[in-house]
Design an enzyme around this catalytic site. Structure first.
Site, PDB file in Angstrom:
ATOM      1  N   GLU A 115       0.835  -1.207   0.000  1.00  0.00           N
ATOM      2  CA  GLU A 115       0.000   0.000   0.000  1.00  0.00           C
ATOM      3  C   GLU A 115       0.872   1.260   0.000  1.00  0.00           C
ATOM      4  O   GLU A 115       1.808   1.341   0.792  1.00  0.00           O
ATOM      5  CB  GLU A 115      -0.886  -0.004   1.270  1.00  0.00           C
ATOM      6  CG  GLU A 115      -1.741  -1.252   1.386  1.00  0.00           C
ATOM      7  CD  GLU A 115      -2.238  -1.518   2.815  1.00  0.00           C
ATOM      8  OE1 GLU A 115      -2.327  -0.567   3.611  1.00  0.00           O
ATOM      9  OE2 GLU A 115      -2.525  -2.688   3.117  1.00  0.00           O
ATOM     10  N   LYS A 117       2.307   4.668   0.990  1.00  0.00           N
ATOM     11  CA  LYS A 117       2.260   5.341   2.296  1.00  0.00           C
ATOM     12  C   LYS A 117       2.096   6.840   2.051  1.00  0.00           C
ATOM     13  O   LYS A 117       3.071   7.545   1.745  1.00  0.00           O
ATOM     14  CB  LYS A 117       3.555   5.044   3.058  1.00  0.00           C
ATOM     15  CG  LYS A 117       3.573   5.574   4.466  1.00  0.00           C
ATOM     16  CD  LYS A 117       4.787   5.010   5.201  1.00  0.00           C
ATOM     17  CE  LYS A 117       4.845   5.497   6.632  1.00  0.00           C
ATOM     18  NZ  LYS A 117       5.061   6.921   6.756  1.00  0.00           N
ATOM     19  N   ASP A 119       1.776  10.674   2.761  1.00  0.00           N
ATOM     20  CA  ASP A 119       2.406  11.483   3.797  1.00  0.00           C
ATOM     21  C   ASP A 119       1.410  12.485   4.370  1.00  0.00           C
ATOM     22  O   ASP A 119       1.349  13.639   3.962  1.00  0.00           O
ATOM     23  CB  ASP A 119       3.611  12.209   3.182  1.00  0.00           C
ATOM     24  CG  ASP A 119       4.533  12.747   4.253  1.00  0.00           C
ATOM     25  OD1 ASP A 119       4.344  12.386   5.426  1.00  0.00           O
ATOM     26  OD2 ASP A 119       5.429  13.524   3.918  1.00  0.00           O
ATOM     27  N   TYR A 219      -7.077   2.370   5.611  1.00  0.00           N
ATOM     28  CA  TYR A 219      -6.167   1.261   5.324  1.00  0.00           C
ATOM     29  C   TYR A 219      -6.079   0.192   6.401  1.00  0.00           C
ATOM     30  O   TYR A 219      -5.468  -0.841   6.209  1.00  0.00           O
ATOM     31  CB  TYR A 219      -4.761   1.765   4.994  1.00  0.00           C
ATOM     32  CG  TYR A 219      -4.190   2.798   5.954  1.00  0.00           C
ATOM     33  CD1 TYR A 219      -3.921   2.485   7.274  1.00  0.00           C
ATOM     34  CD2 TYR A 219      -3.924   4.087   5.499  1.00  0.00           C
ATOM     35  CE1 TYR A 219      -3.409   3.440   8.132  1.00  0.00           C
ATOM     36  CE2 TYR A 219      -3.401   5.047   6.349  1.00  0.00           C
ATOM     37  CZ  TYR A 219      -3.141   4.710   7.670  1.00  0.00           C
ATOM     38  OH  TYR A 219      -2.636   5.646   8.517  1.00  0.00           O
ATOM     39  N   LYS A 307      10.785   3.071   2.677  1.00  0.00           N
ATOM     40  CA  LYS A 307      10.792   4.503   2.355  1.00  0.00           C
ATOM     41  C   LYS A 307      11.431   4.797   0.999  1.00  0.00           C
ATOM     42  O   LYS A 307      12.277   4.042   0.531  1.00  0.00           O
ATOM     43  CB  LYS A 307      11.558   5.273   3.446  1.00  0.00           C
ATOM     44  CG  LYS A 307      11.014   5.086   4.844  1.00  0.00           C
ATOM     45  CD  LYS A 307       9.642   5.660   5.029  1.00  0.00           C
ATOM     46  CE  LYS A 307       9.683   7.112   5.283  1.00  0.00           C
ATOM     47  NZ  LYS A 307       9.436   7.567   6.591  1.00  0.00           N
ATOM     48  N   CYS A 401      23.492  40.306 -20.801  1.00  0.00           N
ATOM     49  CA  CYS A 401      23.013  40.228 -19.425  1.00  0.00           C
ATOM     50  C   CYS A 401      21.506  40.508 -19.399  1.00  0.00           C
ATOM     51  O   CYS A 401      21.056  41.532 -19.910  1.00  0.00           O
ATOM     52  CB  CYS A 401      23.751  41.253 -18.563  1.00  0.00           C
ATOM     53  SG  CYS A 401      23.052  41.415 -16.923  1.00  0.00           S
ATOM     54  N   CYS A 404      20.991  44.128 -17.451  1.00  0.00           N
ATOM     55  CA  CYS A 404      21.375  45.445 -17.973  1.00  0.00           C
ATOM     56  C   CYS A 404      21.654  45.429 -19.476  1.00  0.00           C
ATOM     57  O   CYS A 404      21.894  46.476 -20.072  1.00  0.00           O
ATOM     58  CB  CYS A 404      22.592  45.969 -17.229  1.00  0.00           C
ATOM     59  SG  CYS A 404      24.071  44.981 -17.535  1.00  0.00           S
ATOM     60  N   CYS A 425      28.366  38.935 -16.693  1.00  0.00           N
ATOM     61  CA  CYS A 425      28.017  40.260 -17.201  1.00  0.00           C
ATOM     62  C   CYS A 425      29.289  41.103 -17.099  1.00  0.00           C
ATOM     63  O   CYS A 425      29.999  41.039 -16.086  1.00  0.00           O
ATOM     64  CB  CYS A 425      26.918  40.854 -16.321  1.00  0.00           C
ATOM     65  SG  CYS A 425      26.607  42.592 -16.615  1.00  0.00           S
ATOM     66  N   CYS A 432      24.420  47.873 -13.378  1.00  0.00           N
ATOM     67  CA  CYS A 432      23.570  46.717 -13.661  1.00  0.00           C
ATOM     68  C   CYS A 432      22.703  46.506 -12.424  1.00  0.00           C
ATOM     69  O   CYS A 432      23.210  46.258 -11.319  1.00  0.00           O
ATOM     70  CB  CYS A 432      24.427  45.480 -13.929  1.00  0.00           C
ATOM     71  SG  CYS A 432      23.446  43.991 -14.133  1.00  0.00           S
TER      72      CYS A 432
HETATM   73  S1  IVH Z   1      -0.721   0.772   8.881  1.00  0.00           S
HETATM   74  C1  IVH Z   1       0.388  -0.750  13.001  1.00  0.00           C
HETATM   75  N1  IVH Z   1      -0.995   1.477   6.417  1.00  0.00           N
HETATM   76  O1  IVH Z   1       2.280   5.413   8.411  1.00  0.00           O
HETATM   77  C2  IVH Z   1       0.374  -0.222  11.629  1.00  0.00           C
HETATM   78  N2  IVH Z   1      -0.058   3.048   7.921  1.00  0.00           N
HETATM   79  O2  IVH Z   1       4.504   4.761  10.568  1.00  0.00           O
HETATM   80  C3  IVH Z   1      -0.386   0.996  11.514  1.00  0.00           C
HETATM   81  N3  IVH Z   1       0.480   5.211   6.886  1.00  0.00           N
HETATM   82  O3  IVH Z   1       0.938   6.306  11.521  1.00  0.00           O
HETATM   83  C4  IVH Z   1      -0.277   1.715  10.280  1.00  0.00           C
HETATM   84  N4  IVH Z   1      -0.209   4.709   4.879  1.00  0.00           N
HETATM   85  O4  IVH Z   1       0.072   7.511   9.456  1.00  0.00           O
HETATM   86  C5  IVH Z   1      -0.583   1.844   7.628  1.00  0.00           C
HETATM   87  N5  IVH Z   1      -1.341   1.955   4.197  1.00  0.00           N
HETATM   88  C6  IVH Z   1      -0.922   2.329   5.397  1.00  0.00           C
HETATM   89  C7  IVH Z   1      -0.388   3.623   5.646  1.00  0.00           C
HETATM   90  C8  IVH Z   1       0.039   3.945   6.921  1.00  0.00           C
HETATM   91  C9  IVH Z   1       0.304   5.666   5.637  1.00  0.00           C
HETATM   92  C10 IVH Z   1       1.090   6.011   7.990  1.00  0.00           C
HETATM   93  C11 IVH Z   1       0.240   6.141   9.214  1.00  0.00           C
HETATM   94  C12 IVH Z   1       1.028   5.561  10.336  1.00  0.00           C
HETATM   95  C13 IVH Z   1       2.414   5.604   9.797  1.00  0.00           C
HETATM   96  C14 IVH Z   1       3.203   4.454  10.369  1.00  0.00           C
END
Ligand code: IVH
Length: 670
Positions: A115, A117, A119, A219, A307, A401, A404, A425, A432
């Site tokens: 899934e 993640k 932000d 999620y 990440k 330039c 100028c 220049c 200038c």
């Molecule tokens: S599961 C125990 N699924 O990531 C697991 N978290 O560091 C709980 N997040 O606080 C999280 N997408 O804010 C899960 N598909 C996803 C996610 C997700 C974003 C974030 C969430 C969580 C942080 C975990």
């Protein structure tokens, strides 16, 4: 060191803000104007934008007004809201799987729910009998803030669910976030999209939350009992049936090799998404297995966040502007579609110089990889040629330039026997406009005149208002006019006045550095100052056309002399120095008078190890000694490094001057 200074300054500003928040919100007796208050907040936002390591719970980025936590009731989560451990490379993934096999005591074929993640910030929604009865923030993971009314303003969050399969008691968890385009409309108020979501969600007044377009994807679950749902991927499908939004890119993969391949592709493709994604979450798909694996103190054993690289991102070049620097250097800067790189939204990236554009064949409309690390200006690393539009044309660097219109040139470097990569220049003075503005910015900077009430933006603003054209104009500002300008209150005007007055007392080396002669940096300015002793002497030398005398100084060569000559060929530069020296109190270099090396003179010959000449010189000066530039009777010690000049060593011996190795010299200092 710089980082520490920035942190110190930032914390000072945060404390000021806290003080004024208290005065305004608790005591209802503000001590500064709204304008000054807004400026203080803006300054904090800008610092956070520029330096990603600056963070504070009291940052205005986390709330629009006073920190709202006191305004919310707290609630203990029925099931803790834990975080995920992170993986950064393939090896981390291998270790993650290995630990699972160890825990289960056997190797089995695994299936992962993958899934994106997003932000944003997580929220938990409690539904009882199909009704949303409570919504909370994550808080510290055990207890969250009850923000039900704020969450109810988000369209993606259903308040009533009638689907017959929907459990009668469940916590649904997911991410609250803001889309990139919506963030760009509010980017002056928040450092990044995540802060925008968090600040908006924790507003005291839900009407404030409603003003900012927030989204929600579901999620996972907190409290939930079910015999029917056996897989995370099935739970995600159910969420969709119940009326929640789930991520469109969720998928199921089997091996960590597959995870790695998908991650690589997603890492590049993510920039086309409408929202920021900072990694992928991998969860063991089988819920029975998840239960068996359980949790460590802070995170589940059955999931990991993989990440994305935090210091680079892909974006599109919307425009290429040519910036003109203080020394006339033309620097091309790409204006890119704003992109989040490790929590900082980047919209400009340097292209360095003309040669770099040619070498990388960078064009308007190109998709490029941009890198940013620490304080370094973001730069374009490469062009994704696969994404290049067919009709795109090579970028033609201007011959004149852009400020100028003067001719531009690439200088020939006699030492390397090559033309410079930088185009410049040819206008070296204040004619200038862009060069003049940059020269004034340099003049006020920290290592120069250090006028901290007069920042770069203020210089631009004062230039536009015709308040300054030359450095000396700073000492003749019309404060009445300034106090009527937008954003200027009594306090900020008096601060400005104070710091300008303070700057009038300046040491000769700082002044020489401040006037901005090319190739005369801080160190060379010190060398010149020590040699000429007073600004009067400097002016006399210039008048007598005797700048060649500086060749006697060790460290000053033809490059510096030529630069000084070119500088003074422009009569306005001479006038500026004359004017400034009548306004300012320019003192001699301050010498430390109680160090171990007092009354001792030193000279170096040859290369020192692990230390530059400049550093060695400072070390001597810090200890009250002085460094001279020729071997004569006044010299007490000659310090010899690697490959010394024989002539100097010979002469020192003849005059009976003590000769020291670098080690012996350092021993003098302990
Ligand atoms: S599961 C125990 N699924 O990531 C697991 N978290 O560091 C709980 N997040 O606080 C999280 N997408 O804010 C899960 N598909 C996803 C996610 C997700 C974003 C974030 C969430 C969580 C942080 C975990």
């Amino acid at each position: 060191m710089k980082e520490n200074e920035n942190k110190k300054y930032y914390n000072k500003k945060i404390n000021e803000l806290k003080k004024h928040n208290k005065l305004y919100f608790e005591k209802s007796s503000p001590k500064i104007s709204d304008k000054d208050y807004d400026n203080l907040k803006k300054e904090i936002f800008n610092l956070e934008k520029k330096y990603s390591y600056l963070k504070s719970a009291s940052s205005p980025s986390n709330s629009l007004g006073y920190p709202p936590s006191k305004n919310f009731v707290k609630s203990k989560h029925r099931v803790k809201m834990l975080s995920l451990s992170n993986a950064f490379d393939y090896e981390d993934l291998e270790n993650f799987e290995k630990k699972i096999f160890n825990y289960l005591n056997k190797k089995i074929e695994l299936e992962y729910s993958v899934e994106p993640k997003i932000d944003g910030i997580s929220a938990s929604l409690t539904y009882k009998n199909g009704l949303l009865v409570m919504g909370t923030s994550r808080g510290d993971g055990t207890t969250g803030e009850v923000i039900t009314e704020n969450l109810k303003t988000i369209n993606d969050i259903p308040q009533k669910i009638t689907n017959k399969d929907f459990p009668n008691d469940i916590d649904i968890r997911g991410e609250v976030f803001i889309e990139k385009d919506d963030f760009n409309k509010l980017k002056n108020d928040f450092a990044n999209p995540r802060n925008a979501a968090s600040g908006s969600l924790r507003q005291k007044n839900p009407l404030e939350t409603k003003k900012i377009p927030l989204n929600f994807v579901a999620y996972t679950y907190g409290y939930f009992k079910s015999d029917k749902i056996k897989k995370q991927s099935d739970f995600l499908s159910s969420l969709k049936e119940w009326g929640f939004k789930i991520n469109e890119y969720n998928k199921v993969l089997k091996t960590i090799k597959d995870l790695e391949i998908f991650h690589k592709k997603f890492e590049n493709d993510r920039f086309d998404l409408k929202y920021d994604v900072d990694g992928l979450v991998y969860k063991i798909n089988n819920l029975d297995l998840q239960n068996r694996l359980g949790f460590t103190a802070n995170s589940p054993r059955w999931a990991i966040a993989h990440k994305f690289s935090a210091d680079s991102a892909y974006s599109i070049i919307k425009d290429i502007n040519i910036q003109v620097g203080r020394t006339g250097a033309l620097t091309p800067v790409a204006r890119i579609k704003p992109v989040n790189i490790g929590g900082v939204v980047v919209s400009n990236a340097t292209l360095h110089n003309e040669d770099e554009i040619i070498r990388k064949d960078i064009r308007l409309g190109d998709t490029v990889k941009v890198e940013r690390a620490g304080d370094v200006i973001p730069h374009v690393v490469l062009v994704d040629l696969k994404k290049r539009k067919k009709k795109s044309k090579k970028f033609i660097f201007p011959n004149n330039c852009p400020s100028c219109g003067s001719e531009t040139i690439k200088e020939f470097n006699k030492t390397t026997k090559k033309y410079d990569a930088v185009r410049r220049c040819t206008n070296e003075g204040y004619d200038c406009e862009k060069i003049a503005i940059e020269k004034i910015k340099h003049f006020i900077s920290k290592d120069a005149m250090n006028i901290d009430g007069l920042g770069k933006k203020v210089v631009e603003n004062f230039w536009d208002l015709n308040l300054i054209r030359f450095p000396q104009d700073i000492y003749n500002l019309d404060y009445n006019k300034i106090s009527n300008l937008e954003g200027w209150g009594d306090l900020s005007v008096s601060n400005l006045k104070y710091s300008i007055d303070q700057s009038k007392k300046v040491s000769l080396d700082k002044f020489l550095y401040a006037i901005g002669i090319r190739h005369i940096g801080i160190e060379n300015a010190k060398l010149l100052a020590e040699y000429i002793k007073s600004i009067k002497n400097f002016i006399i030398l210039v008048n007598k056309d005797k700048l060649n005398e500086f060749l006697n100084i060790d460290g000053i060569g033809e490059t510096q002399i030529n630069s000084l000559k070119t500088f003074f060929e422009n009569k306005s530069n001479y006038k500026i120095i004359e004017k400034l020296s009548s306004i300012l109190n320019i003192s001699d270099l301050k010498l430390n008078k109680d160090g171990k090396l007092l009354n001792n003179t030193f000279m170096f010959t040859g290369k020192l190890s692990n230390m530059s000449r400049a550093e060695a010189k400072s070390l001597i000066e810090e200890n009250s000694g002085s460094v001279v530039s020729s071997v004569n009777k006044k010299l007490k010690y000659l310090i010899i490094g690697e490959k010394p000049t024989n002539r100097k060593v010979q002469k020192a011996k003849e005059l009976g001057i003590k000769i020291l190795s670098q080690k012996e010299w350092l021993n003098l200092l302990n």
